[in-house]
Design an enzyme around this catalytic site. Structure first.
Site, PDB file in Angstrom:
ATOM      1  N   GLY A 212     -13.022  10.589  33.702  1.00 22.18           N
ATOM      2  CA  GLY A 212     -13.245  12.042  33.629  1.00 22.18           C
ATOM      3  C   GLY A 212     -11.982  12.786  33.263  1.00 22.18           C
ATOM      4  N   ASN A 213     -11.977  14.086  33.488  1.00 18.19           N
ATOM      5  CA  ASN A 213     -10.770  14.885  33.254  1.00 18.19           C
ATOM      6  C   ASN A 213     -10.753  16.073  34.217  1.00 18.19           C
ATOM      7  OD1 ASN A 213     -12.017  17.290  31.903  1.00 18.19           O
ATOM      8  ND2 ASN A 213     -12.698  15.696  30.492  1.00 18.19           N
ATOM      9  N   ARG A 214      -9.745  16.914  34.099  1.00 16.36           N
ATOM     10  CA  ARG A 214      -9.501  17.940  35.115  1.00 16.36           C
ATOM     11  C   ARG A 214     -10.251  19.251  34.888  1.00 16.36           C
ATOM     12  NH1 ARG A 214      -5.084  15.869  37.874  1.00 16.36           N
ATOM     13  NH2 ARG A 214      -3.856  14.419  36.617  1.00 16.36           N
TER      14      ARG A 214
END
Ligand code: PMT
Length: 399
Positions: A212-214
């Site tokens: 995923g990412n932020r």
């Protein structure tokens, strides 16, 4: 950035339901956001809540007595009806819905509703048996055919103790629908469909884990909210549907491939696409069907394959806006993406500072366009950034 409801004349008609106390919160929030709120009440409503409560919040005397003078020269309901820009009737009982549907005007609420040309937003609250009754459903259809807007009722626990449909909609939903109705009255994006993507995509490794990412979805949500407030029909394609603003159409997705399908499904009806989502450039080639077990001292190799570039692959002639999330060479990288992705605008977003990028409530952006213009903006709330971006989109739509 001022709210769409600032200085707007809103009349709230309160009728005789136990849910009347909940409208105090709605009226209070409207006043806090700068609306000029008048409250009209039926005599049944006064059994549930005191006019003094509304007077204390609005600083204005509620309209209750049909025969009262109310300090105006002419007829009070006509004067109120004329200056009302939107009339909310909440909670609306079955009896009030029947009166509204058939043009009865025997209390201050229905009297004003019959006299006003402003849009009517009705938020019903009643027992589910009354809501389900043919008479109520026919009245609902009649009112909808005449252009009245409805919000709720919702499912849940009712005053009778039963579970069913009949609960008053939540305050934030009512307020969001007011904003959407006001936006459609005179917003520059009225009649346009704006598609927005939000959040970070999740690429499955196995049924438990993902890459995923932020991204929190805040920037995309702000764009959806701002477009809604300017009258657009909004389709929000998001990986964080639980945080989506009210009164927009929400399509929940997880991976970049799902986002690509959802964007393609809604392309034909859209005039604008804004991709604020942080989309994974790669996915795991073969996600495991079972949870991968830990085996000591053994490395795992994940083969990653590229995802399609969603926005770059859109050939349709709509206004396309991409974001460029960068940690270095902000403007040069954004210029390159503007060309590579063949978009009209690119929003260069430095994602290294505390005040901008992932998860923050503010952002620092520079807007570049395909005509060579570069505009650097100061620190702004994400909603204000969204408004700036929509100003430039609106110019291109010629609205
Ligand atoms: O959600 P928040 O916490 O509020 O954070 C906001 C944000 C930082 C995520 C947002 O402002 C932002 O910058 N979004 C773009 C993130 C990103 O993926 O940037 P990129 O430079 O990698 O991609 C460029 C553009 O192409 C983006 O519009 C992206 O949505 C799009 N893209 C990327 C990959 C891909 N396969 N398909 C795409 O369409």
């Amino acid at each position: 950035m001022s709210s769409i409801i600032e200085n707007r004349q809103i009349t709230v008609g309160v009728t005789g339901s136990i849910a009347a106390y909940k409208i105090v919160d709605v009226v209070s929030k409207l006043v806090q956001q700068g609306a000029v709120v008048d409250v009209a009440m039926t005599s049944a409503a006064v059994n549930f809540i005191s006019p003094l409560t509304f007077q204390s919040i609005t600083g204005r005397e509620p309209y209750v007595d049909m025969w009262g003078v109310h300090g105006v020269k002419g007829e009070a309901h006509i004067e109120l009806a004329r200056r009302t820009e939107l009339m909310l009737i909440a909670p609306a009982t079955a009896s009030t819905m029947a009166s509204l549907a058939h043009g009865f005007a025997d209390d201050f609420v229905t009297l004003t509703a019959l006299a006003t040309k402003a849009p009517l937003l009705i938020s019903p609250a009643m027992d589910s048996q009354m809501w389900d009754h043919d008479a109520t459903q026919i009245n609902l259809n009649l009112l909808q055919e005449r252009g009245a807007h409805f919000i709720g009722p919702e499912q849940g626990r009712l005053a009778s103790g039963q579970i069913g449909t009949g609960r008053l909609a939540e305050s934030q939903k009512i307020i969001a629908t007011i904003k959407s109705c006001l936006g459609k009255l005179e917003g520059d994006l009225t009649g346009k469909t704006v598609m927005v993507t939000a959040g970070g995509t999740r690429e499955a490794i196995d049924p438990v884990r993902y890459i995923g990412n932020r991204s929190s979805g805040k920037m995309g949500n702000a764009l959806a909210e701002a477009a809604r407030d300017r009258g657009a029909d909004v389709v929000l394609i998001t990986t964080v549907p639980e945080t989506a603003p009210e009164a927009v159409e929400v399509v929940a997705v997880e991976s970049a491939s799902e986002m690509e399908v959802a964007v393609s499904d809604h392309l034909e009806r859209s005039e604008v696409l804004i991709m604020a989502a942080a989309v994974a450039d790669y996915r795991v080639d073969q996600a495991s069907e079972q949870k991968i077990k830990r085996e000591h001292a053994k490395n795992i190799d994940l083969k990653l394959v590229p995802n399609n570039d969603i926005i770059a692959s859109i050939a349709t002639d709509i206004v396309k806006v991409a974001f460029a999330a960068e940690t270095e060479d902000l403007i040069d990288n954004a210029k390159k993406k503007l060309l590579d992705k063949n978009v009209n605008l690119i929003v260069a977003n430095n994602v290294t500072g505390e005040m901008s990028g992932f998860g923050s409530d503010t952002n620092i952006i520079t807007i570049l366009d395909d005509r060579g213009q570069i505009e650097e903006l100061p620190v702004l709330s994400k909603y204000s950034c969204a408004m700036e971006i929509l100003d430039r989109i609106s110019d291109r739509l010629g609205s």
